[in-house]
Enzyme design. Structure first.
Site, PDB file in Angstrom:
ATOM      1  N   GLY A  14      13.776  -1.675   6.892  1.00  0.00           N
ATOM      2  CA  GLY A  14      13.600  -3.128   6.796  1.00  0.00           C
ATOM      3  C   GLY A  14      14.940  -3.774   6.513  1.00  0.00           C
ATOM      4  O   GLY A  14      15.357  -3.877   5.359  1.00  0.00           O
ATOM      5  N   TYR A  69      13.039   7.404  12.253  1.00  0.00           N
ATOM      6  CA  TYR A  69      12.389   8.101  11.137  1.00  0.00           C
ATOM      7  C   TYR A  69      12.818   9.559  10.982  1.00  0.00           C
ATOM      8  O   TYR A  69      12.815  10.102   9.879  1.00  0.00           O
ATOM      9  CB  TYR A  69      10.868   7.962  11.247  1.00  0.00           C
ATOM     10  CG  TYR A  69      10.430   6.591  10.802  1.00  0.00           C
ATOM     11  CD1 TYR A  69      10.374   6.268   9.454  1.00  0.00           C
ATOM     12  CD2 TYR A  69      10.132   5.595  11.728  1.00  0.00           C
ATOM     13  CE1 TYR A  69      10.021   4.994   9.029  1.00  0.00           C
ATOM     14  CE2 TYR A  69       9.776   4.318  11.317  1.00  0.00           C
ATOM     15  CZ  TYR A  69       9.718   4.026   9.962  1.00  0.00           C
ATOM     16  OH  TYR A  69       9.385   2.769   9.534  1.00  0.00           O
ATOM     17  N   ARG A  92       3.262 -13.384  -4.704  1.00  0.00           N
ATOM     18  CA  ARG A  92       3.549 -12.026  -4.215  1.00  0.00           C
ATOM     19  C   ARG A  92       2.247 -11.311  -3.872  1.00  0.00           C
ATOM     20  O   ARG A  92       2.161 -10.570  -2.895  1.00  0.00           O
ATOM     21  CB  ARG A  92       4.341 -11.257  -5.262  1.00  0.00           C
ATOM     22  CG  ARG A  92       5.727 -11.851  -5.523  1.00  0.00           C
ATOM     23  CD  ARG A  92       6.390 -11.159  -6.692  1.00  0.00           C
ATOM     24  NE  ARG A  92       7.692 -11.703  -7.036  1.00  0.00           N
ATOM     25  CZ  ARG A  92       7.896 -12.732  -7.840  1.00  0.00           C
ATOM     26  NH1 ARG A  92       6.867 -13.381  -8.377  1.00  0.00           N
ATOM     27  NH2 ARG A  92       9.123 -13.130  -8.133  1.00  0.00           N
ATOM     28  N   ALA A 122      10.828  -1.962  -2.710  1.00  0.00           N
ATOM     29  CA  ALA A 122      11.133  -3.334  -3.152  1.00  0.00           C
ATOM     30  C   ALA A 122      10.169  -4.355  -2.572  1.00  0.00           C
ATOM     31  O   ALA A 122      10.017  -5.451  -3.124  1.00  0.00           O
ATOM     32  CB  ALA A 122      12.561  -3.712  -2.762  1.00  0.00           C
ATOM     33  N   ASP A 152      13.728  -9.351 -12.750  1.00  0.00           N
ATOM     34  CA  ASP A 152      13.284 -10.327 -13.757  1.00  0.00           C
ATOM     35  C   ASP A 152      14.059 -10.111 -15.064  1.00  0.00           C
ATOM     36  O   ASP A 152      14.446 -11.068 -15.740  1.00  0.00           O
ATOM     37  CB  ASP A 152      11.779 -10.155 -14.012  1.00  0.00           C
ATOM     38  CG  ASP A 152      11.042  -9.911 -12.704  1.00  0.00           C
ATOM     39  OD1 ASP A 152      10.396 -10.823 -12.194  1.00  0.00           O
ATOM     40  OD2 ASP A 152      11.157  -8.786 -12.177  1.00  0.00           O
ATOM     41  N   THR A 153      14.278  -8.845 -15.418  1.00  0.00           N
ATOM     42  CA  THR A 153      15.040  -8.535 -16.622  1.00  0.00           C
ATOM     43  C   THR A 153      16.480  -9.046 -16.472  1.00  0.00           C
ATOM     44  O   THR A 153      17.059  -9.592 -17.417  1.00  0.00           O
ATOM     45  CB  THR A 153      15.004  -7.012 -16.876  1.00  0.00           C
ATOM     46  OG1 THR A 153      13.664  -6.662 -17.259  1.00  0.00           O
ATOM     47  CG2 THR A 153      15.951  -6.587 -17.968  1.00  0.00           C
TER      48      THR A 153
HETATM   49  N1  NAI Z   1      11.045  -6.570  -5.555  1.00  0.00           N
HETATM   50  C1  NAI Z   1      11.784  -7.660  -5.625  1.00  0.00           C
HETATM   51  O1  NAI Z   1      12.305  -7.997  -6.690  1.00  0.00           O
HETATM   52  C2  NAI Z   1      11.965  -8.471  -4.388  1.00  0.00           C
HETATM   53  C3  NAI Z   1      11.200  -8.200  -3.293  1.00  0.00           C
HETATM   54  N2  NAI Z   1      11.337  -8.922  -2.155  1.00  0.00           N
HETATM   55  C4  NAI Z   1      10.448  -8.556  -1.052  1.00  0.00           C
HETATM   56  O2  NAI Z   1      11.172  -7.808  -0.085  1.00  0.00           O
HETATM   57  C5  NAI Z   1      10.475  -7.891   1.164  1.00  0.00           C
HETATM   58  C6  NAI Z   1      11.448  -8.209   2.278  1.00  0.00           C
HETATM   59  O3  NAI Z   1      11.932  -9.519   2.102  1.00  0.00           O
HETATM   60  P1  NAI Z   1      13.034 -10.138   3.096  1.00  0.00           P
HETATM   61  O4  NAI Z   1      14.100  -9.165   3.346  1.00  0.00           O
HETATM   62  O5  NAI Z   1      13.340 -11.482   2.581  1.00  0.00           O
HETATM   63  O6  NAI Z   1      12.137 -10.286   4.435  1.00  0.00           O
HETATM   64  P2  NAI Z   1      12.666 -10.353   5.937  1.00  0.00           P
HETATM   65  O7  NAI Z   1      11.572 -10.947   6.740  1.00  0.00           O
HETATM   66  O8  NAI Z   1      14.018 -10.975   5.970  1.00  0.00           O
HETATM   67  O9  NAI Z   1      12.833  -8.820   6.324  1.00  0.00           O
HETATM   68  C7  NAI Z   1      11.765  -7.953   6.505  1.00  0.00           C
HETATM   69  C8  NAI Z   1      12.180  -6.970   7.564  1.00  0.00           C
HETATM   70  O10 NAI Z   1      11.152  -5.982   7.674  1.00  0.00           O
HETATM   71  C9  NAI Z   1      11.069  -5.633   9.036  1.00  0.00           C
HETATM   72  N3  NAI Z   1       9.782  -4.979   9.290  1.00  0.00           N
HETATM   73  C10 NAI Z   1       8.556  -5.536   9.307  1.00  0.00           C
HETATM   74  N4  NAI Z   1       7.626  -4.596   9.576  1.00  0.00           N
HETATM   75  C11 NAI Z   1       8.290  -3.436   9.728  1.00  0.00           C
HETATM   76  C12 NAI Z   1       7.894  -2.121  10.014  1.00  0.00           C
HETATM   77  N5  NAI Z   1       6.612  -1.798  10.215  1.00  0.00           N
HETATM   78  N6  NAI Z   1       8.834  -1.166  10.105  1.00  0.00           N
HETATM   79  C13 NAI Z   1      10.144  -1.470   9.919  1.00  0.00           C
HETATM   80  N7  NAI Z   1      10.579  -2.700   9.640  1.00  0.00           N
HETATM   81  C14 NAI Z   1       9.661  -3.672   9.553  1.00  0.00           C
HETATM   82  C15 NAI Z   1      11.248  -6.949   9.789  1.00  0.00           C
HETATM   83  O11 NAI Z   1      11.603  -6.739  11.139  1.00  0.00           O
HETATM   84  C16 NAI Z   1      12.351  -7.600   8.969  1.00  0.00           C
HETATM   85  O12 NAI Z   1      13.643  -7.305   9.461  1.00  0.00           O
HETATM   86  C17 NAI Z   1       9.394  -8.972   0.965  1.00  0.00           C
HETATM   87  O13 NAI Z   1       8.142  -8.371   0.719  1.00  0.00           O
HETATM   88  C18 NAI Z   1       9.879  -9.711  -0.266  1.00  0.00           C
HETATM   89  O14 NAI Z   1       8.843 -10.370  -0.954  1.00  0.00           O
HETATM   90  C19 NAI Z   1      12.256  -9.915  -2.033  1.00  0.00           C
HETATM   91  C20 NAI Z   1      13.081 -10.209  -3.098  1.00  0.00           C
HETATM   92  C21 NAI Z   1      12.967  -9.555  -4.379  1.00  0.00           C
HETATM   93  C1  PYR Z   2      10.931 -12.598  -4.039  1.00  0.00           C
HETATM   94  C2  PYR Z   2      10.896 -11.954  -5.342  1.00  0.00           C
HETATM   95  O1  PYR Z   2      10.076 -11.107  -5.602  1.00  0.00           O
HETATM   96  C3  PYR Z   2      11.844 -12.352  -6.341  1.00  0.00           C
HETATM   97  O2  PYR Z   2      12.876 -12.944  -6.036  1.00  0.00           O
HETATM   98  O3  PYR Z   2      11.567 -12.120  -7.525  1.00  0.00           O
END
Ligand code: NAI
Ligand code: PYR
Length: 319
Positions: A14, A69, A92, A122, A152-153
């Site tokens: 991704g 893969y 979320r 993530a 968040d931390t």
């Molecule tokens: N855990 C955290 O603290 C955070 C989590 N996130 C999460 O990270 C995730 C990604 O966010 P962004 O990068 O902004 O989204 P984005 O839309 O920019 O990127 C997602 C990517 O996943 C790819 N993708 C979709 N299905 C796929 C598959 N089956 N196989 C391979 N690639 C695939 C898409 O082509 C795209 O390039 C979201 O769920 C977002 O909520 C975002 C920020 C913080």
């Molecule tokens: C998008 C997300 O999960 C964050 O920025 O906390």
């Protein structure tokens, strides 16, 4: 590198905002020898690989390519940042159905390669998708780690550092629970330097108000909404958090980080992934650290766990 002479390989699945920012962060740190980029949109992964490779003369040697893969077979770490992100106003947890479906395919494809390393997740909702990754992969729980409340931390420490005008590295505190709307701050254990925050306020900042601290937490909890409203996604800080987690694993740092990990009785909770402090090393999550919580904090953590369990029930138990 802790893996001795072995070449270390990280695969990112991704390469959207989060995945490509993480890749950029990684090449600036000389942590891994090889970086493989995988995306459903193969051209995006190829373009990112080209762009990142062109920066290598300014950094350290690394092999970077857009792969598939099969490249996961010898990877030390597979980081999943694929899937839908929140649109303005979405929580979320709203992403659970679509991203759980994507995860079944992604995790299955990684495991079909013969992968036996560590997953870092993530994609949101991160706690639930970490659980999904553990279930779908069949790997030991310590080798599936969610980014949990690492971000968040970091936000909490940063906002407190601004309020108290103290170096963020001297602010010690944790956000626990869901990476989402029910997370909680552990005020009772938050320290500035070695002083508990209440004592610090008493001695050095008596003008500090409880309402200001409450507002700081609300801004931590709602930070993603505020950023998404402004620019559509959050990615730099989580990328740095994922890089920190990667380094803790590849360099066997035994770091205490608030990751999403599987609980089996710790904090009187079981059978879920949720954000808690844990020791992270080359074996993954070595141990969950059970910090003392006061009664209010314990109740909030249990409420957060219940919300996660309720949200994942339809996806993992009733279908
Ligand atoms: N855990 C955290 O603290 C955070 C989590 N996130 C999460 O990270 C995730 C990604 O966010 P962004 O990068 O902004 O989204 P984005 O839309 O920019 O990127 C997602 C990517 O996943 C790819 N993708 C979709 N299905 C796929 C598959 N089956 N196989 C391979 N690639 C695939 C898409 O082509 C795209 O390039 C979201 O769920 C977002 O909520 C975002 C920020 C913080
Ligand atoms: C998008 C997300 O999960 C964050 O920025 O906390």
């Amino acid at each position: 590198m802790v893996y001795g002479d072995k070449t270390t390989r990280v695969v990112v699945i991704g390469t959207g905002f989060v995945g490509s920012s993480y890749a950029f962060s990684l090449i600036n740190q000389n942590i891994a020898d090889e970086l493989v980029l995988i995306d459903l949109n193969k051209e995006k992964a190829e373009g990112d690989a080209m762009d990142l490779n062109h920066g290598l003369p300014f950094g350290s040697p690394m092999k970077i390519w857009a792969g598939d893969y099969a490249d996961c077979k010898t990877a030390d770490i597979v980081v999943i940042t694929a899937g839908a992100n929140q649109q303005p106003g979405e929580t979320r947890l709203d992403l659970i159905e679509k991203n759980a479906k994507i995860f079944k395919i992604i995790v299955g494809s990684v495991m079909d390669s013969g992968f036996s390393g560590i997953f870092i997740v993530a994609t949101n909702p991160v706690d639930i998708l970490s659980y999904a990754t553990w279930k779908y992969s069949g790997l030991p729980m310590e080798r599936v780690i969610g980014s949990g409340t690492i971000l968040d931390t970091a936000r909490f420490r940063f906002l407190l550092s601004q309020y108290f005008d103290i170096d963020v590295r001297n602010i010690h505190g944790y956000i626990l629970g869901e990476h989402g709307d029910t997370e909680l701050p552990v005020w009772s254990q938050t320290r500035i330097g070695s002083e508990l925050i209440d004592r610090y306020i008493e001695r050095y900042k008596p003008e500090a108000k409880k309402a200001d601290l409450d507002e700081i937490f609300v801004n931590v909890r709602d930070a993603a909404y505020h950023i998404i409203e402004r620019k559509g996604a959050t990615h730099y800080a989580i990328a740095m958090g994922l890089k920190r987690l990667t380094r803790a694993i590849l360099r066997n740092e035994h770091s205490i980080l608030t990751v999403s990990t599987y609980l089996k009785g710790e904090y009187d909770l079981e059978d879920l992934y949720i954000g808690v402090p844990a020791i992270v090393s080359m074996s993954g999550v070595e141990k969950v650290i059970e910090i003392d919580l006061n009664e209010e904090e314990r109740q909030k953590l249990h409420h957060s766990a219940q919300v996660l369990k309720d949200a994942m029930r339809p996806v993992f138990h009733n279908k």
